[in-house]
Scaffold this active site. Structure first.
Site, PDB file in Angstrom:
ATOM      1  N   SER A 553      28.699  50.247  38.028  1.00 41.77           N
ATOM      2  CA  SER A 553      30.056  49.937  38.484  1.00 41.77           C
ATOM      3  C   SER A 553      31.037  50.942  37.908  1.00 41.77           C
ATOM      4  O   SER A 553      30.793  51.550  36.852  1.00 41.77           O
ATOM      5  CB  SER A 553      30.445  48.527  38.036  1.00 41.77           C
ATOM      6  OG  SER A 553      31.818  48.280  38.244  1.00 41.77           O
ATOM      7  N   TYR A 566      31.534  41.430  31.905  1.00 41.07           N
ATOM      8  CA  TYR A 566      31.047  42.213  33.037  1.00 41.07           C
ATOM      9  C   TYR A 566      31.046  43.705  32.716  1.00 41.07           C
ATOM     10  O   TYR A 566      30.047  44.405  32.924  1.00 41.07           O
ATOM     11  CB  TYR A 566      31.923  41.930  34.263  1.00 41.07           C
ATOM     12  CG  TYR A 566      31.511  42.673  35.515  1.00 41.07           C
ATOM     13  CD1 TYR A 566      30.498  42.194  36.329  1.00 41.07           C
ATOM     14  CD2 TYR A 566      32.161  43.849  35.899  1.00 41.07           C
ATOM     15  CE1 TYR A 566      30.123  42.869  37.480  1.00 41.07           C
ATOM     16  CE2 TYR A 566      31.805  44.534  37.040  1.00 41.07           C
ATOM     17  CZ  TYR A 566      30.786  44.035  37.840  1.00 41.07           C
ATOM     18  OH  TYR A 566      30.425  44.707  38.979  1.00 41.07           O
TER      19      TYR A 566
END
Length: 676
Positions: A553, A566
């Protein structure tokens, strides 16, 4: 029904039962009259299954349509058996109108035999008689004068003349047994032809059952009996990557595993080695299974490391023997030797591994060898199995017509022969990646915690010859290993892994619980580690390299608010890419990553609540979140799952062969996340 409709119905009925003929094997025909659109007068036509078609799924579009008068006129210009291959090109000058499908090599058989309807099939029972040492005498004993015998001849124009002559000399006959090959039957009507075909097949089955001895393959060899299902599948999963790596020495192959009772019983018997060495006989079988299989000569209970070592020795011997076979029979005008690797590998107690350029080809090769086992059993039950001579097998395998057919095949897709496992592929980005890899030619295992979503995605891609569903919880080592095992049992091995499974919890530091942290890291950091570890073990065993891709990501390099669990898990994944790239490069395994951002539409994570949480963080309506992310990028473009899939393909599709340890941003340009 019209003549072609009637022919298709008969073909489908016969092809639906594997006892009648194998996949894409055999052909059927019908003759009839129609009005010639040029002269306005009647003309006799032949409708016959075209080249490469399958009886069970045949449609009218798969029929070749020829003028019968022109086809039969070829007898007058036939130059003889030494030049019979030239007649295949002549069939094109006999076509009616556009002609439908391309005429096959067996067209002459159907046109020259004086009967309105003709079936040529490859039933196991018929081939058993055809390959028995005293097949002609057994045919007489089984059928009397109702079925005649035709000596072996390679399919072609001369075989058509031979069958036509035998029919003319035996007006009472309903068909023939073709030595070493199969059966041909005929009839005045389509229904009569079908009945005659089935009479030959069922009469031969009954004859073999009643006349045959009980144990045609001999006694069970101590230690060679089938393992328990659990042990058999475990050992098959461990051996599959090794076997596939060996079978891919010349060209990457896809595999298929068969552990049926028919196979396991054959592998346990004392006649396994001598019968396997004789190879298959029917041309359709032989072209898929090669001259003979590779047979492991160790008991089922031998230590796994001993079996692996012996496989490597036997593979080297097989390649040497195959080259010798080629050199024994090749002529100056023979096509160049193709691959020297086996198409069939038999492991006592475990089963059969079959190989081909794709899953369907590998599966069908295995099905054909099961047919061959049934044929050998039948022949040995009433006589001695005596297939066609090795020289004849070579003439078929390296037939100029077969070579021309291979050259007409379309160019393989970039990922043809590659086997991929994609985690979290039941929806969103993972599903888009799986669909793209499959579209580029890969076989794909769809791994997801949601079994229904995985099954739906696999079915949407095309079913078990293209994609299989695997239920997997990536946080459990046992479940991950089971997913990898399921992949290698489905397709023979594993070449490409995409670590995509994930979830997201968007909370400030003070609201993030220990459970939030553990769950986030278990699924993405630990899950990616477990999947990469299990897959790398299989890839190393294969010895033909591979790719591991992490869907990380933008957040792995960019510190956003309310995102500690996350972002930290994604940073863990990003560094795994670098660590594994350095460690696995020596095995030819490349490890790369993709850093998406702002994938809202079609994203499973965003649909699961992450979108609402991030929208609240940024103070925008959830339905506008995609637009918001797009506007903050340099390119002002929204990122979709297909864009991430495109990056995965770019990393694995063959152009970046010297790239490893790379992270590719797919974020439409986020300057703060530029890699430094």
């Amino acid at each position: 029904m019209t003549v072609p409709e009637e022919l298709v119905a008969r073909s489908n009925a016969l092809g639906a039962d594997p006892r009648n003929t194998n996949y894409a094997g055999g052909n059927t025909s019908a003759k009839g009259s129609t009005v010639d659109p040029v002269t306005g007068g009647p003309t006799e036509l032949l409708w016959v299954k075209g080249s490469g078609g399958d009886l069970g799924t045949l449609t009218e579009a798969g029929l070749a349509v020829l003028r019968l008068d022109r086809l039969r006129a070829l007898v007058e210009v036939y130059p003889g058996v030494e030049r019979e291959d030239e007649m295949v090109a002549a069939f094109d000058y006999c076509l009616h109108g556009r002609g439908g499908a391309a005429p096959s090599i067996d067209t002459a058989m159907h046109g020259l035999v004086d009967a309105p309807h003709v079936d040529h099939l490859h039933p196991d029972s018929g081939i058993a008689l055809a390959t028995a040492a005293d097949g002609a005498a057994l045919t007489k004993e089984c059928f009397g004068d109702r079925v005649a015998w035709v000596d072996w001849r390679r399919p072609g124009f001369q075989l058509g003349l031979d069958i036509a002559a035998v029919k003319a000399a035996n007006p009472q006959a309903i068909g023939v047994i073709l030595g070493g090959h199969g059966i041909t039957a005929w009839g005045a009507t389509s229904m009569e032809c079908q009945r005659n075909s089935l009479e030959i097949i069922h009469t031969a089955e009954k004859f073999l059952a009643e006349r045959g001895k009980a144990e045609p393959f001999g006694a069970v060899v101590p230690g060679f009996a089938a393992l328990s299902e659990k042990d058999r599948l475990s050992r098959a999963a461990a051996l599959a990557p090794v076997v596939r790596g060996l079978a891919s020495t010349d060209q990457r192959q896809v595999g298929h595993y068969t552990g049926s009772e028919v196979v396991l019983e054959f592998l346990a018997r004392e006649k396994l080695a001598p019968l396997a060495a004789l190879g298959t006989s029917c041309p359709d079988h032989f072209l898929r299974t090669k001259v003979r299989p590779l047979v492991v000569d160790l008991p089922a209970t031998a230590p796994l490391e001993d079996v692996v070592a012996r496989l490597k020795e036997l593979h080297a011997e097989y390649r040497t023997e195959y080259r010798a076979y080629y050199e024994r029979h090749a002529t100056p005008d023979s096509p160049a030797m193709r691959g020297a690797d086996p198409a069939i590998v038999l492991v006592p107690g475990v089963g059969m591994f079959s190989f081909g350029k794709d899953k369907q080809t590998a599966r069908v090769a295995g099905e054909f060898y099961v047919n061959a086992i049934n044929v050998m059993r039948g022949a040995e039950a009433v006589s001695t199995y005596a297939p066609i001579a090795e020289s004849e097998k070579f003439r078929i395998e390296y037939w100029a017509l077969e070579e021309a057919k291979l050259k007409r095949l379309p160019k393989p897709k970039p990922l043809a022969g590659r086997i991929a496992l994609v985690t979290g592929a039941g929806s969103g980005i993972g599903k888009a990646i799986a669909e793209r890899l499959a579209a580029e030619g890969a076989c794909v295992a769809i791994a997801d915690l949601n079994a229904d979503a995985a099954a739906e995605a696999a079915q949407g891609i095309g079913g078990p010859d293209k994609a299989v569903a695997v239920t997997a919880d990536v946080t459990e080592a046992g479940a991950v290993q089971a997913a990898v095992d399921a992949t290698v049992l489905a397709f023979g091995g594993i070449d490409l892994v995409v670590n995509n499974a994930g979830l997201s919890i968007s909370k400030p530091l003070l609201e993030t619980t220990e459970r939030d942290w553990d769950l986030q890291h278990d699924v993405m950091a630990k899950g990616s580690f477990l999947v990469s570890q299990a897959a790398a073990k299989a890839m190393v065993a294969q010895g033909i390299g591979g790719d591991i891709v992490y869907i990380s990501s933008k957040n792995s390099v960019f510190a956003g608010p309310n995102n500690v669990a996350y972002g930290a898990a994604k940073a863990d994944q990003a560094h795994q890419v670098r660590l594994l790239a350095a460690e696995l490069g020596g095995h030819g395994i490349r490890v790369n990553g993709v850093n998406p951002d702002g994938v809202v539409r079609g994203s499973g994570i965003f649909a699961g609540g992450w979108g609402a949480q991030r929208a609240a963080v940024y103070g925008v309506p959830e339905e506008k979140l995609g637009e918001f992310y797009a506007q903050r990028t340099i390119l002002k473009r929204e990122v979709l799952p297909g864009h991430v899939a495109a990056a995965v393909f770019a990393l694995t599709g063959g152009d970046l062969t010297h790239t490893t340890g790379l992270h590719v941003p797919v974020d439409a340009g986020v300057a703060a996340a530029f890699l430094r």
